[in-house]
Enzyme design. Sequence first.
Site, PDB file in Angstrom:
ATOM      1  N   ARG A  89      62.036  32.440  65.838  1.00 35.49           N
ATOM      2  CA  ARG A  89      62.418  31.047  65.561  1.00 35.49           C
ATOM      3  C   ARG A  89      63.933  30.914  65.480  1.00 35.49           C
ATOM      4  NH1 ARG A  89      61.052  29.097  60.713  1.00 35.49           N
ATOM      5  NH2 ARG A  89      60.876  26.960  61.447  1.00 35.49           N
ATOM      6  N   HIS A 143      33.658  20.388  49.500  1.00 32.96           N
ATOM      7  CA  HIS A 143      32.280  20.891  49.340  1.00 32.96           C
ATOM      8  C   HIS A 143      31.609  20.991  50.714  1.00 32.96           C
ATOM      9  CE1 HIS A 143      27.977  19.989  49.415  1.00 32.96           C
ATOM     10  NE2 HIS A 143      27.870  20.700  48.307  1.00 32.96           N
ATOM     11  N   ASN A 144      31.720  19.940  51.495  1.00 34.38           N
ATOM     12  CA  ASN A 144      31.093  19.947  52.815  1.00 34.38           C
ATOM     13  C   ASN A 144      31.732  20.987  53.726  1.00 34.38           C
ATOM     14  OD1 ASN A 144      29.828  17.713  51.687  1.00 34.38           O
ATOM     15  ND2 ASN A 144      29.756  16.612  53.625  1.00 34.38           N
ATOM     16  N   ARG A 150      22.100  -6.036  52.748  1.00 33.90           N
ATOM     17  CA  ARG A 150      22.605  -7.084  53.641  1.00 33.90           C
ATOM     18  C   ARG A 150      21.467  -7.972  54.136  1.00 33.90           C
ATOM     19  NH1 ARG A 150      25.484  -5.199  59.076  1.00 33.90           N
ATOM     20  NH2 ARG A 150      23.471  -4.160  59.207  1.00 33.90           N
ATOM     21  N   GLY A 164      20.602   4.720  49.475  1.00 33.77           N
ATOM     22  CA  GLY A 164      20.709   3.694  48.440  1.00 33.77           C
ATOM     23  C   GLY A 164      19.385   3.454  47.727  1.00 33.77           C
ATOM     24  N   ARG A 172      30.900  25.058  65.834  1.00 36.29           N
ATOM     25  CA  ARG A 172      29.999  23.952  66.203  1.00 36.29           C
ATOM     26  C   ARG A 172      30.521  23.266  67.461  1.00 36.29           C
ATOM     27  NH1 ARG A 172      27.769  20.694  60.883  1.00 36.29           N
ATOM     28  NH2 ARG A 172      27.500  22.485  59.510  1.00 36.29           N
ATOM     29  N   LYS A 222      34.385  16.282  47.326  1.00 36.64           N
ATOM     30  CA  LYS A 222      33.151  16.223  48.124  1.00 36.64           C
ATOM     31  C   LYS A 222      33.419  16.692  49.556  1.00 36.64           C
ATOM     32  CE  LYS A 222      28.921  14.971  49.418  1.00 36.64           C
ATOM     33  NZ  LYS A 222      28.929  14.850  50.847  1.00 36.64           N
ATOM     34  N   GLU A 247      30.358  24.206  52.850  1.00 39.50           N
ATOM     35  CA  GLU A 247      28.976  24.223  53.373  1.00 39.50           C
ATOM     36  C   GLU A 247      28.977  24.645  54.857  1.00 39.50           C
ATOM     37  OE1 GLU A 247      26.862  20.486  52.485  1.00 39.50           O
ATOM     38  OE2 GLU A 247      26.301  20.429  54.600  1.00 39.50           O
ATOM     39  N   TYR A 248      29.916  24.119  55.626  1.00 38.51           N
ATOM     40  CA  TYR A 248      30.022  24.510  57.044  1.00 38.51           C
ATOM     41  C   TYR A 248      30.231  26.029  57.137  1.00 38.51           C
ATOM     42  CZ  TYR A 248      30.764  19.892  59.361  1.00 38.51           C
ATOM     43  OH  TYR A 248      30.633  18.627  59.889  1.00 38.51           O
ATOM     44  N   SER A 274      26.284  14.476  46.719  1.00 35.70           N
ATOM     45  CA  SER A 274      25.743  15.494  47.618  1.00 35.70           C
ATOM     46  C   SER A 274      24.279  15.739  47.335  1.00 35.70           C
ATOM     47  CB  SER A 274      26.508  16.803  47.455  1.00 35.70           C
ATOM     48  OG  SER A 274      25.918  17.785  48.278  1.00 35.70           O
TER      49      SER A 274
HETATM   50  P1  NBP Z   1      23.571   3.794  56.079  1.00 33.33           P
HETATM   51  O1  NBP Z   1      24.859   4.464  56.078  1.00 33.33           O
HETATM   52  O2  NBP Z   1      22.781   3.800  57.313  1.00 33.33           O
HETATM   53  O3  NBP Z   1      23.826   2.309  55.550  1.00 33.33           O
HETATM   54  C1  NBP Z   1      23.074   1.212  55.979  1.00 33.33           C
HETATM   55  C2  NBP Z   1      22.745   0.268  54.850  1.00 33.33           C
HETATM   56  O4  NBP Z   1      23.897  -0.470  54.450  1.00 33.33           O
HETATM   57  C3  NBP Z   1      21.721  -0.720  55.351  1.00 33.33           C
HETATM   58  O5  NBP Z   1      20.737  -0.909  54.381  1.00 33.33           O
HETATM   59  C4  NBP Z   1      22.579  -1.959  55.589  1.00 33.33           C
HETATM   60  O6  NBP Z   1      21.880  -3.163  55.524  1.00 33.33           O
HETATM   61  C5  NBP Z   1      23.559  -1.845  54.452  1.00 33.33           C
HETATM   62  N1  NBP Z   1      24.748  -2.725  54.590  1.00 33.33           N
HETATM   63  C6  NBP Z   1      25.220  -3.586  53.670  1.00 33.33           C
HETATM   64 BR1  NBP Z   1      24.467  -3.870  52.060  1.00 33.33          BR
HETATM   65  N2  NBP Z   1      26.294  -4.223  54.069  1.00 33.33           N
HETATM   66  C7  NBP Z   1      26.539  -3.779  55.293  1.00 33.33           C
HETATM   67  C8  NBP Z   1      27.540  -4.100  56.241  1.00 33.33           C
HETATM   68  N3  NBP Z   1      28.498  -4.993  55.978  1.00 33.33           N
HETATM   69  N4  NBP Z   1      27.503  -3.450  57.420  1.00 33.33           N
HETATM   70  C9  NBP Z   1      26.549  -2.551  57.692  1.00 33.33           C
HETATM   71  N5  NBP Z   1      25.551  -2.202  56.830  1.00 33.33           N
HETATM   72  C10 NBP Z   1      25.553  -2.811  55.640  1.00 33.33           C
HETATM   73  O7  NBP Z   1      22.682   4.325  54.860  1.00 33.33           O
HETATM   74  P2  NBP Z   1      22.387   5.788  54.323  1.00 33.33           P
HETATM   75  O8  NBP Z   1      21.957   6.714  55.407  1.00 33.33           O
HETATM   76  O9  NBP Z   1      21.501   5.553  53.177  1.00 33.33           O
HETATM   77  O10 NBP Z   1      23.794   6.354  53.821  1.00 33.33           O
HETATM   78  C11 NBP Z   1      24.578   5.667  52.839  1.00 33.33           C
HETATM   79  C12 NBP Z   1      25.846   6.434  52.565  1.00 33.33           C
HETATM   80  O11 NBP Z   1      25.518   7.683  51.981  1.00 33.33           O
HETATM   81  C13 NBP Z   1      26.686   6.757  53.799  1.00 33.33           C
HETATM   82  O12 NBP Z   1      28.055   6.614  53.501  1.00 33.33           O
HETATM   83  C14 NBP Z   1      26.367   8.208  54.071  1.00 33.33           C
HETATM   84  O13 NBP Z   1      27.426   8.877  54.721  1.00 33.33           O
HETATM   85  C15 NBP Z   1      26.150   8.738  52.685  1.00 33.33           C
HETATM   86  N6  NBP Z   1      25.335   9.925  52.620  1.00 33.33           N
HETATM   87  C16 NBP Z   1      24.200  10.017  53.343  1.00 33.33           C
HETATM   88  C17 NBP Z   1      23.415  11.158  53.267  1.00 33.33           C
HETATM   89  C18 NBP Z   1      22.140  11.261  54.021  1.00 33.33           C
HETATM   90  O14 NBP Z   1      21.479  12.307  53.914  1.00 33.33           O
HETATM   91  N7  NBP Z   1      21.724  10.231  54.755  1.00 33.33           N
HETATM   92  C19 NBP Z   1      23.800  12.189  52.440  1.00 33.33           C
HETATM   93  C20 NBP Z   1      24.924  12.066  51.701  1.00 33.33           C
HETATM   94  C21 NBP Z   1      25.695  10.924  51.799  1.00 33.33           C
HETATM   95  P3  NBP Z   1      20.867  -3.650  56.697  1.00 33.33           P
HETATM   96  O15 NBP Z   1      19.497  -3.271  56.208  1.00 33.33           O
HETATM   97  O16 NBP Z   1      21.054  -5.106  56.739  1.00 33.33           O
HETATM   98  O17 NBP Z   1      21.245  -2.981  57.955  1.00 33.33           O
END
Ligand code: NBP
Length: 481
Positions: free
Chosen positions: A447, A185-186, A34, A14, A287, A182, A189-190, A128
Amino acid sequence: ASANIGVVGLAVMGSNLARNLASREGNTVAVLNRSRAKTDELVAAHPEAQFVPAFSYEEFAASLQKPRTAIIMVKAGGPTDAVIDELVKVFEPGDIIVDGGNAYFPDTIRREKAVRSTGINYVGAGISGGEEGALLGPSIMPGGSDESWVTLGPILRSIAAVAEGEPCVTHIGHNGAGHFVKMVHNGIEYADMQLIAEAYDLIRRGTGKTPAQIADIFAEWNRGELESYLIEITAEVLRQVDATTSLPLVDVILDQAGAKGTGAWTVQTALALGTPVSGIAEATFARSLSSHPEQRAVAASLPGPAEAFQVPEDQVDAFIEDVRLALYASKIVAYSQGFDEIRAGAAEYDWTIDLGAVSKIWRGGCIIRAQFLNRIADAYAESPELPVLMTAPYFAEALARGQAAWRRVVVAAAQAGIPAPAFSSSLSYYDGLRADRLPAALVQGQRDFFGAHTYKRVDKEGTFHTLWSGDRSEVEAEDTH
Ligand code: NBP
């Protein structure tokens, strides 16, 4: 209200997406998390960025211009639902809620329906490219209504990766279409990763080359038709030396592959659609197999081939070229199967998906980015209704060129006792689809024998059943499949 776009959820994805948005001319980005700490950190670390921090959903809504547009970047599942509930309370009809997380597409279909009933637009957008993509330009696969695309399109185009001058984003289709694409796509990727891993394993065990030497081979391959991000990073990983042991890093990494579930979703969905994505399935299962040390420990005593695998010195170069051709052929099959699943999904869920446009937005920003995707775009441009991608002239030619090598490699793997599930299942798919006659006829006979499931005949219309437990004469039957 000064912001034209907002981001909710400021963990790594984010905050990077918010920074990407803020770095583009004309964007002012409302940000909300949050807990307060992440918002404060983001804003303090990037004083140059046009951020409008908000500390409640009311403040967030008030800071957004209408139609309000917010991208949610939180964990899929409960957290996403919780954030949607909050946004629905403070948004108005015509506003747009975008889920940029990795949601399972049936959840997106459900949420879109629920949110739409309030008059608010809901867009499930697959994003992605991981952290770096979010910051510098991801490939974006948005679903949702045409109305939402009017506002969202220019914003997403401004932050997406650019490939050959074109932004890697297109309106995929309604409701869950973006997250569906998406997901596939993943899955692809696998398959792509597993195929590369099998190629590495065969070369290493067959020729005794070191990881660093194999890195050179992949770097060389990356200058040809296999050119892709995954081949490029494979060379980097193979070249890496572990600082503590001075061994190749690949030799000290535990050989148990993790997964976050999108491969399994792709396979489960394909099973439900009746679409054979065998390469993706084998990659997903490979995997799983790797991650059962207790089973592997007891199975380790099972016998393998009597002779050790060693490609003769004078055949090493030819063997490596065979592996390259087998990899390319299997990769064509994996993509063909993936696009087949998208086509089947579109038919099932009533989406109009431009498959050529999908291949183009995967050329940049995402993990499977590759030159190769231009050939897929060409194939669909020439023949939009192409029933099987691998039969397009360019791919059919590549398969014809590679098939003898492909067969030699699968034979060598089997004889050497080296698992090559993705190579071999792709070849079986190729041979299955091109077969004149399949033993499915015998399956139909079986069958009919045990379940009176009936069969059709090659020589006349109708549905038939043999009276197996009677005089074994044939009768016309109701069609029960
Ligand atoms: P997370 O999936 O770990 O999300 C956590 C964030 O959401 C924290 O900042 C948290 O706040 C916040 N949040 C809010 Br606002 N409301 C929430 C609630 N009700 N319950 C829980 N958390 C809440 O973050 P991310 O790793 O940045 O991934 C975000 C999305 O992107 C996921 O769906 C993920 O699958 C996807 N994604 C990730 C990647 C990657 O490489 N990481 C790649 C592609 C897609 P807090 O600070 O108060 O805990």
